[in-house]
Design a protein around this motif. Structure first.
Motif, PDB file in Angstrom:
ATOM      1  N   ARG A  88     -34.926  22.751 -56.038  1.00 47.64           N
ATOM      2  CA  ARG A  88     -34.137  23.172 -54.572  1.00 47.64           C
ATOM      3  C   ARG A  88     -35.019  22.543 -53.524  1.00 47.64           C
ATOM      4  NH1 ARG A  88     -35.502  29.051 -51.386  1.00 47.64           N
ATOM      5  NH2 ARG A  88     -33.349  28.917 -50.408  1.00 47.64           N
ATOM      6  N   LYS A  89     -36.146  21.970 -53.558  1.00 43.95           N
ATOM      7  CA  LYS A  89     -36.695  21.407 -52.556  1.00 43.95           C
ATOM      8  C   LYS A  89     -36.295  19.942 -52.144  1.00 43.95           C
ATOM      9  CE  LYS A  89     -41.275  20.443 -50.671  1.00 43.95           C
ATOM     10  NZ  LYS A  89     -42.695  20.373 -50.691  1.00 43.95           N
ATOM     11  N   SER A  90     -35.771  19.381 -53.434  1.00 42.74           N
ATOM     12  CA  SER A  90     -35.319  18.089 -53.442  1.00 42.74           C
ATOM     13  C   SER A  90     -33.797  18.121 -52.893  1.00 42.74           C
ATOM     14  CB  SER A  90     -35.151  17.466 -54.792  1.00 42.74           C
ATOM     15  OG  SER A  90     -34.524  16.275 -55.122  1.00 42.74           O
ATOM     16  N   VAL A  91     -32.970  19.075 -53.287  1.00 47.33           N
ATOM     17  CA  VAL A  91     -31.611  18.921 -53.107  1.00 47.33           C
ATOM     18  C   VAL A  91     -31.434  19.805 -51.556  1.00 47.33           C
ATOM     19  CG1 VAL A  91     -29.242  19.773 -53.852  1.00 47.33           C
ATOM     20  CG2 VAL A  91     -30.790  18.916 -55.473  1.00 47.33           C
ATOM     21  N   ASP A  92     -31.941  20.768 -51.811  1.00 45.52           N
ATOM     22  CA  ASP A  92     -31.670  21.783 -50.465  1.00 45.52           C
ATOM     23  C   ASP A  92     -32.556  21.510 -49.197  1.00 45.52           C
ATOM     24  OD1 ASP A  92     -29.392  22.711 -51.806  1.00 45.52           O
ATOM     25  OD2 ASP A  92     -30.731  24.342 -52.412  1.00 45.52           O
ATOM     26  N   LEU A 273     -38.921  16.372 -59.846  1.00 43.57           N
ATOM     27  CA  LEU A 273     -40.233  15.769 -59.599  1.00 43.57           C
ATOM     28  C   LEU A 273     -40.104  14.841 -58.278  1.00 43.57           C
ATOM     29  CD1 LEU A 273     -40.774  13.732 -62.999  1.00 43.57           C
ATOM     30  CD2 LEU A 273     -41.736  15.952 -62.325  1.00 43.57           C
ATOM     31  N   TRP A 274     -39.133  14.804 -57.512  1.00 41.81           N
ATOM     32  CA  TRP A 274     -38.873  14.249 -56.314  1.00 41.81           C
ATOM     33  C   TRP A 274     -39.127  15.527 -55.542  1.00 41.81           C
ATOM     34  CZ3 TRP A 274     -33.354  12.123 -56.974  1.00 41.81           C
ATOM     35  CH2 TRP A 274     -33.269  11.016 -57.770  1.00 41.81           C
ATOM     36  N   GLY A 275     -38.874  16.420 -55.720  1.00 37.94           N
ATOM     37  CA  GLY A 275     -39.240  17.571 -55.003  1.00 37.94           C
ATOM     38  C   GLY A 275     -40.566  17.974 -54.806  1.00 37.94           C
ATOM     39  N   ARG A 276     -41.173  17.867 -55.855  1.00 38.14           N
ATOM     40  CA  ARG A 276     -42.815  17.970 -56.022  1.00 38.14           C
ATOM     41  C   ARG A 276     -43.472  16.926 -55.539  1.00 38.14           C
ATOM     42  NH1 ARG A 276     -42.987  22.588 -58.670  1.00 38.14           N
ATOM     43  NH2 ARG A 276     -41.465  23.150 -60.192  1.00 38.14           N
ATOM     44  N   ASN A 277     -43.008  15.712 -55.517  1.00 42.94           N
ATOM     45  CA  ASN A 277     -43.909  14.533 -55.002  1.00 42.94           C
ATOM     46  C   ASN A 277     -43.459  14.341 -53.689  1.00 42.94           C
ATOM     47  OD1 ASN A 277     -44.834  14.314 -57.913  1.00 42.94           O
ATOM     48  ND2 ASN A 277     -43.398  12.773 -58.317  1.00 42.94           N
TER      49      ASN A 277
END
Length: 329
Positions: A88-92, A273-277
């Motif tokens: 969600r963090k990565s896409v939205d 992983l993109w969202g977390r990193n």
């Protein structure tokens, strides 16, 4: 237990049947995987026992495995809390998990006509610069006597699960990101490819593995070019498969040949992983990358990323007036 597969032999002929001890045993003439699903699990196990016992078979290493069925429909759920939080963090661009996710399982319908099998090359769709994979388990629906597949309780829903496959829900993240802003759901970001396989392992093989709440604590793992990207347990789903099938059937129907995806497991895709990193590490898939997914007790699928299709596919909207009656011509 039976392992149901579909394969192409060296003369180009396609068959469905059973895998046993490294050999492929064809179904009786004219039958295919869908016929087994229409027969149901019990009848399939009886047929498998007979055919494996009486048919000489063809060596597995002499055939090319294909997707084990041609799905009638494909519902893909989103059941792993960890995945939702990261992607969600990565896409939205939003943190946390929306409270509505906890209220009921959510799914979308994806394309049953772009299914591939293990060993196939998956091309990058036009306009995509952020190709991603999604590690999932898929359940396939079979017939149950005296059930029409409607408004199932969890007990009957569990009986409708014929077996399980590995599922790679390929995703064009940049296309998906734009599409999701319309608040409808993914379309071209998802419908270009899915991989199912390498075969269907019938559900009876897993009966003694379910925990007290109906979850399966089996290992899931994905690598890219031999490097492990993520792993998880299937039991980290927020709902067991029986509840997903029951929910799908509510005020609706599930039919033999329908496929239901678990949704991506924790650390089972790049976007999470993109969202977390906070950065695109590991990087998006590129031509030549090899993605390998393994599910304990089911098997392994391997695909190579192909070339990007060169084309312009977007069709911008034309500005229109908001007349309520037809203008005079």
């Amino acid at each position: 237990m039976a392992i149901v597969a579909r394969w192409k032999e060296q003369d180009g002929a396609v068959y469905s049947g059973f895998i046993d001890e490294g050999k492929c045993h064809r179904l009786d003439s004219g039958l295919c995987t869908q016929d087994l699903l229409d027969m149901g699990l019990e009848a399939t196990l009886e047929m498998a026992s007979r055919i494996v016992r009486t048919d000489a078979g063809t060596a597995l290493d002499e055939v090319t495995l294909m997707a084990p069925l041609e799905p009638r429909s494909m519902r893909d759920f989103v059941t792993f809390e960890e995945h939702v939080e990261g992607v969600r963090k990565s896409v939205d661009g939003a943190a946390g998990i929306m409270p509505e996710w906890y209220e009921a399982p959510t799914f979308y319908f994806t394309n049953p006509h772009t299914i591939g099998g293990t060993g196939e090359t998956i091309g990058i769709p036009a306009g995509c610069e952020e190709l991603d994979f999604e590690l999932e388990v898929a359940a396939v629906i079979g017939a149950v006597p005296q059930s029409d597949g409607r408004n199932l309780d969890t007990r009957m829903a569990h009986r409708h699960i014929f077996g399980y496959m590995v599922f790679n829900d390929w995703t064009a993240r940049d296309l998906q990101r734009r599409e999701m802003k319309v608040s409808l759901g993914p379309c071209k970001g998802k419908d270009f490819a899915s991989t199912l396989g390498p075969w269907i392992v019938t559900a009876d093989e897993f009966e003694n593995l379910h925990d007290g709440d109906g979850f399966l604590p089996i290992q899931m793992k994905v690598t890219v070019n031999g490097e492990e990207i993520g792993r998880d347990l299937l039991s980290n789903m927020g709902w067991p498969f029986a509840e997903l099938v029951a929910y799908a059937s509510a005020d609706s129907v599930v039919r033999p040949g329908d496929v239901l995806g678990s949704g991506t497991c924790g650390s089972g895709c790049l976007a999470e992983l993109w969202g977390r990193n906070g950065a695109k590490t590991p990087p998006p898939l590129k031509t030549g990358d090899v993605v390998e997914m393994s599910i304990e007790g089911i098997g392994t699928i391997i695909n190579t990323v192909g070339e990007r299709r060169t084309a312009t596919t977007r069709v911008p909207a034309r500005s229109r007036p908001r007349l309520r009656v037809r203008a005079d011509v």
